[in-house]
Write a protein that holds these residues in place. Sequence first.
Motif, PDB file in Angstrom:
ATOM      1  N   ALA B  41       0.833  -1.209   0.000  1.00 56.54           N
ATOM      2  CA  ALA B  41       0.000   0.000   0.000  1.00 56.54           C
ATOM      3  C   ALA B  41       0.864   1.254   0.000  1.00 56.54           C
ATOM      4  O   ALA B  41       0.522   2.260  -0.619  1.00 56.54           O
ATOM      5  N   THR B  42       1.992   1.187   0.697  1.00 58.62           N
ATOM      6  CA  THR B  42       2.913   2.335   0.722  1.00 58.62           C
ATOM      7  C   THR B  42       3.507   2.562  -0.661  1.00 58.62           C
ATOM      8  O   THR B  42       3.605   3.703  -1.117  1.00 58.62           O
ATOM      9  N   ARG B  43       3.908   1.485  -1.318  1.00 58.20           N
ATOM     10  CA  ARG B  43       4.494   1.620  -2.656  1.00 58.20           C
ATOM     11  C   ARG B  43       3.466   2.186  -3.630  1.00 58.20           C
ATOM     12  O   ARG B  43       3.772   3.055  -4.453  1.00 58.20           O
ATOM     13  N   SER B  44       2.231   1.727  -3.496  1.00 59.30           N
ATOM     14  CA  SER B  44       1.168   2.227  -4.356  1.00 59.30           C
ATOM     15  C   SER B  44       0.931   3.707  -4.108  1.00 59.30           C
ATOM     16  O   SER B  44       0.746   4.491  -5.049  1.00 59.30           O
ATOM     17  N   ARG B  45       0.957   4.081  -2.862  1.00 63.63           N
ATOM     18  CA  ARG B  45       0.717   5.485  -2.489  1.00 63.63           C
ATOM     19  C   ARG B  45       1.862   6.353  -2.991  1.00 63.63           C
ATOM     20  O   ARG B  45       1.641   7.436  -3.529  1.00 63.63           O
ATOM     21  N   TRP B  46       3.115   5.890  -2.808  1.00 61.04           N
ATOM     22  CA  TRP B  46       4.292   6.641  -3.268  1.00 61.04           C
ATOM     23  C   TRP B  46       4.200   6.862  -4.769  1.00 61.04           C
ATOM     24  O   TRP B  46       4.452   7.955  -5.273  1.00 61.04           O
ATOM     25  N   HIS B  47       3.825   5.807  -5.490  1.00 61.52           N
ATOM     26  CA  HIS B  47       3.700   5.931  -6.941  1.00 61.52           C
ATOM     27  C   HIS B  47       2.607   6.928  -7.309  1.00 61.52           C
ATOM     28  O   HIS B  47       2.806   7.790  -8.159  1.00 61.52           O
ATOM     29  N   ALA B  48       1.448   6.806  -6.656  1.00 62.53           N
ATOM     30  CA  ALA B  48       0.324   7.690  -6.989  1.00 62.53           C
ATOM     31  C   ALA B  48       0.678   9.153  -6.748  1.00 62.53           C
ATOM     32  O   ALA B  48       0.380  10.019  -7.580  1.00 62.53           O
ATOM     33  N   TYR B  49       1.322   9.416  -5.620  1.00 63.04           N
ATOM     34  CA  TYR B  49       1.681  10.812  -5.303  1.00 63.04           C
ATOM     35  C   TYR B  49       2.614  11.400  -6.363  1.00 63.04           C
ATOM     36  O   TYR B  49       2.472  12.550  -6.781  1.00 63.04           O
ATOM     37  N   HIS B  50       3.590  10.609  -6.773  1.00 57.98           N
ATOM     38  CA  HIS B  50       4.536  11.133  -7.754  1.00 57.98           C
ATOM     39  C   HIS B  50       3.922  11.189  -9.147  1.00 57.98           C
ATOM     40  O   HIS B  50       4.245  12.082  -9.935  1.00 57.98           O
ATOM     41  N   LEU B  51       3.025  10.279  -9.448  1.00 56.59           N
ATOM     42  CA  LEU B  51       2.305  10.353 -10.726  1.00 56.59           C
ATOM     43  C   LEU B  51       1.469  11.625 -10.769  1.00 56.59           C
ATOM     44  O   LEU B  51       1.462  12.344 -11.781  1.00 56.59           O
ATOM     45  N   ILE B  52       0.790  11.920  -9.683  1.00 55.39           N
ATOM     46  CA  ILE B  52      -0.035  13.133  -9.606  1.00 55.39           C
ATOM     47  C   ILE B  52       0.827  14.365  -9.822  1.00 55.39           C
ATOM     48  O   ILE B  52       0.491  15.253 -10.615  1.00 55.39           O
ATOM     49  N   GLY B  53       1.961  14.423  -9.148  1.00 54.82           N
ATOM     50  CA  GLY B  53       2.853  15.567  -9.303  1.00 54.82           C
ATOM     51  C   GLY B  53       3.355  15.700 -10.733  1.00 54.82           C
ATOM     52  O   GLY B  53       3.367  16.798 -11.302  1.00 54.82           O
ATOM     53  N   ASP B  54       3.741  14.572 -11.318  1.00 55.23           N
ATOM     54  CA  ASP B  54       4.234  14.600 -12.699  1.00 55.23           C
ATOM     55  C   ASP B  54       3.164  15.099 -13.663  1.00 55.23           C
ATOM     56  O   ASP B  54       3.434  15.922 -14.550  1.00 55.23           O
ATOM     57  N   VAL B  55       1.953  14.580 -13.506  1.00 54.35           N
ATOM     58  CA  VAL B  55       0.878  14.957 -14.424  1.00 54.35           C
ATOM     59  C   VAL B  55       0.506  16.425 -14.256  1.00 54.35           C
ATOM     60  O   VAL B  55       0.208  17.106 -15.248  1.00 54.35           O
ATOM     61  N   LEU B  61       3.564  13.061 -18.975  1.00 53.20           N
ATOM     62  CA  LEU B  61       4.131  12.095 -18.035  1.00 53.20           C
ATOM     63  C   LEU B  61       3.082  11.122 -17.479  1.00 53.20           C
ATOM     64  O   LEU B  61       3.384  10.293 -16.641  1.00 53.20           O
ATOM     65  N   SER B  62       1.882  11.262 -17.928  1.00 54.79           N
ATOM     66  CA  SER B  62       0.826  10.362 -17.457  1.00 54.79           C
ATOM     67  C   SER B  62       1.104   8.937 -17.932  1.00 54.79           C
ATOM     68  O   SER B  62       1.432   8.707 -19.093  1.00 54.79           O
ATOM     69  N   ARG B  63       0.976   7.983 -17.021  1.00 54.92           N
ATOM     70  CA  ARG B  63       1.207   6.586 -17.360  1.00 54.92           C
ATOM     71  C   ARG B  63       0.254   5.722 -16.535  1.00 54.92           C
ATOM     72  O   ARG B  63      -0.035   6.046 -15.388  1.00 54.92           O
ATOM     73  N   PRO B  64      -0.198   4.608 -17.086  1.00 54.14           N
ATOM     74  CA  PRO B  64      -0.987   3.676 -16.270  1.00 54.14           C
ATOM     75  C   PRO B  64      -0.119   3.094 -15.153  1.00 54.14           C
ATOM     76  O   PRO B  64       1.009   2.676 -15.416  1.00 54.14           O
ATOM     77  N   PRO B  65      -0.596   3.059 -13.936  1.00 53.50           N
ATOM     78  CA  PRO B  65       0.190   2.531 -12.826  1.00 53.50           C
ATOM     79  C   PRO B  65       0.709   1.114 -13.058  1.00 53.50           C
ATOM     80  O   PRO B  65       1.825   0.804 -12.656  1.00 53.50           O
ATOM     81  N   ALA B  66      -0.099   0.289 -13.695  1.00 49.62           N
ATOM     82  CA  ALA B  66       0.331  -1.096 -13.911  1.00 49.62           C
ATOM     83  C   ALA B  66       1.590  -1.149 -14.773  1.00 49.62           C
ATOM     84  O   ALA B  66       2.461  -2.009 -14.591  1.00 49.62           O
ATOM     85  N   ARG B  67       1.671  -0.253 -15.699  1.00 46.96           N
ATOM     86  CA  ARG B  67       2.843  -0.206 -16.571  1.00 46.96           C
ATOM     87  C   ARG B  67       4.103   0.141 -15.776  1.00 46.96           C
ATOM     88  O   ARG B  67       5.157  -0.456 -15.954  1.00 46.96           O
ATOM     89  N   ASP B  68       3.963   1.104 -14.880  1.00 47.48           N
ATOM     90  CA  ASP B  68       5.109   1.488 -14.055  1.00 47.48           C
ATOM     91  C   ASP B  68       5.484   0.364 -13.090  1.00 47.48           C
ATOM     92  O   ASP B  68       6.665   0.133 -12.818  1.00 47.48           O
ATOM     93  N   ALA B  69       4.486  -0.320 -12.567  1.00 48.07           N
ATOM     94  CA  ALA B  69       4.763  -1.434 -11.654  1.00 48.07           C
ATOM     95  C   ALA B  69       5.524  -2.533 -12.379  1.00 48.07           C
ATOM     96  O   ALA B  69       6.447  -3.142 -11.831  1.00 48.07           O
ATOM     97  N   ALA B  70       5.136  -2.791 -13.623  1.00 49.31           N
ATOM     98  CA  ALA B  70       5.821  -3.813 -14.410  1.00 49.31           C
ATOM     99  C   ALA B  70       7.272  -3.420 -14.662  1.00 49.31           C
ATOM    100  O   ALA B  70       8.181  -4.263 -14.644  1.00 49.31           O
ATOM    101  N   PHE B  71       7.503  -2.138 -14.882  1.00 42.51           N
ATOM    102  CA  PHE B  71       8.871  -1.655 -15.087  1.00 42.51           C
ATOM    103  C   PHE B  71       9.727  -1.953 -13.865  1.00 42.51           C
ATOM    104  O   PHE B  71      10.847  -2.442 -13.967  1.00 42.51           O
ATOM    105  N   LEU B  72       9.172  -1.673 -12.683  1.00 47.69           N
ATOM    106  CA  LEU B  72       9.931  -1.891 -11.451  1.00 47.69           C
ATOM    107  C   LEU B  72      10.205  -3.377 -11.236  1.00 47.69           C
ATOM    108  O   LEU B  72      11.282  -3.757 -10.795  1.00 47.69           O
ATOM    109  N   GLN B  73       9.224  -4.204 -11.548  1.00 50.74           N
ATOM    110  CA  GLN B  73       9.421  -5.643 -11.356  1.00 50.74           C
ATOM    111  C   GLN B  73      10.560  -6.151 -12.239  1.00 50.74           C
ATOM    112  O   GLN B  73      11.382  -6.955 -11.820  1.00 50.74           O
ATOM    113  N   ARG B  74      10.573  -5.702 -13.504  1.00 54.08           N
ATOM    114  CA  ARG B  74      11.649  -6.125 -14.404  1.00 54.08           C
ATOM    115  C   ARG B  74      12.993  -5.630 -13.893  1.00 54.08           C
ATOM    116  O   ARG B  74      14.004  -6.353 -13.935  1.00 54.08           O
TER     117      ARG B  74
END
Lengths: 201, 215
Positions: B41-55, B61-74
Amino acid sequence: MNAADADAQLVERFKQGDAHAFEMLVVKYQRRIERLIGRMVRDHDLVQDIAQETFIRAYRALPNFRGDSAFYTWLYRIAVNSAKKALTDMRRDPVSVDASFTTGDDDETSRAEAELTDGETPESLLASKEIAATVNVAIEALSEELRQAILLREIEGLSYEEIAEAMNCPIGTVRSRIFRAREAIAERLRPHVEAREGRRW
Amino acid sequence: MLPADSSLPALPADELISALADGELGPAQFDQGCRAWADGATRSRWHAYHLIGDVLRCEDLSRPPARDAAFLQRLRVRLAHETAIPPPVASAAVAGVAALPSPRRRSFGSWGLPAALAAGVAALGTSLVMQPPRDLQPAATLAVAPSAASAAVADAGYSVTTPPSTLQVLDAGNVVVRNARLDRYLRAHRDYGAVQPASLPGGARRGVETVSFER
């Protein structure tokens, strides 16, 4: 406290042995790095590969990062060098696809394909636009004080102390307003997260 | 300048992440916020906050969260094969960052010892136990010049000034090098896992951590 200071905290934590701090920086800067690389390379998959390579190189070099420049400035240079190297390597490969290079020519073809990079799906592009639209709608729906707080932070880059002075309120109130603004926007974004199959955090 | 912890109220975990994203936490709360990264939940929140700031700053800079999560996993999979980050420094008060407690499991897989540490331990292993001079009596302690082991520690990048090494005779057959720098070096890495032969260079064992997907 500015963005560079915030990054410096994470860099220092990484140097002290917490690899999670590096992940936090990756999540923070991944989109910007991809957009930067995307200006040099058009192939979507290649952009992703170069972005991965950028963070790998940063991970290796970060223990020796002295903080002479801001972390993102340093990361930016690594990304540019990684992209240049990839392009150089491709030019040496006779089988490489010329369409991977951005020509910089503003002809009809490049304009028509400007929005969609090679390999990026229409669905992904639509999802990105939806998220941007959702954020904009959510910002407009905020109360004036929450909107002002988050815009002063995210657009103007002011510290909590500076925002407190601008809004004539305690720092704790600033912290709370920014948090509530983010949560309100994130709540509107939640359907975009839950609707997608695949990786989660 | 970092805010002093004493001036900050205790914050709920989610508000902590928001303030951490802005670099507005004191050392103790910063440490607490970073520890929360283990929670999805923290990782999701960290991502959302920075996505909001970027957008807000740039809609491109808008990106689907799942895409960014996949990037991190790789990236995690690739980083699991990298040499581990260097050993922690002895001093806790570096740039105002709170001392890390006993280290957690690293996020990039089941690493063996960091390469620098492995090299240091390999060097230490050959010099920690030495044959004493014949006329050395048990329990004798001699002051000697810094040993090869100390040099190995320095080579591993651990820079702490220490007094000269001492030799402590355990019995008639063996001598153990006692060195304050060595002791601190070993204590600092003790909790990173026992030294396994397979963890030393040439026998390094790597694993890819299975990532749990949770909200």
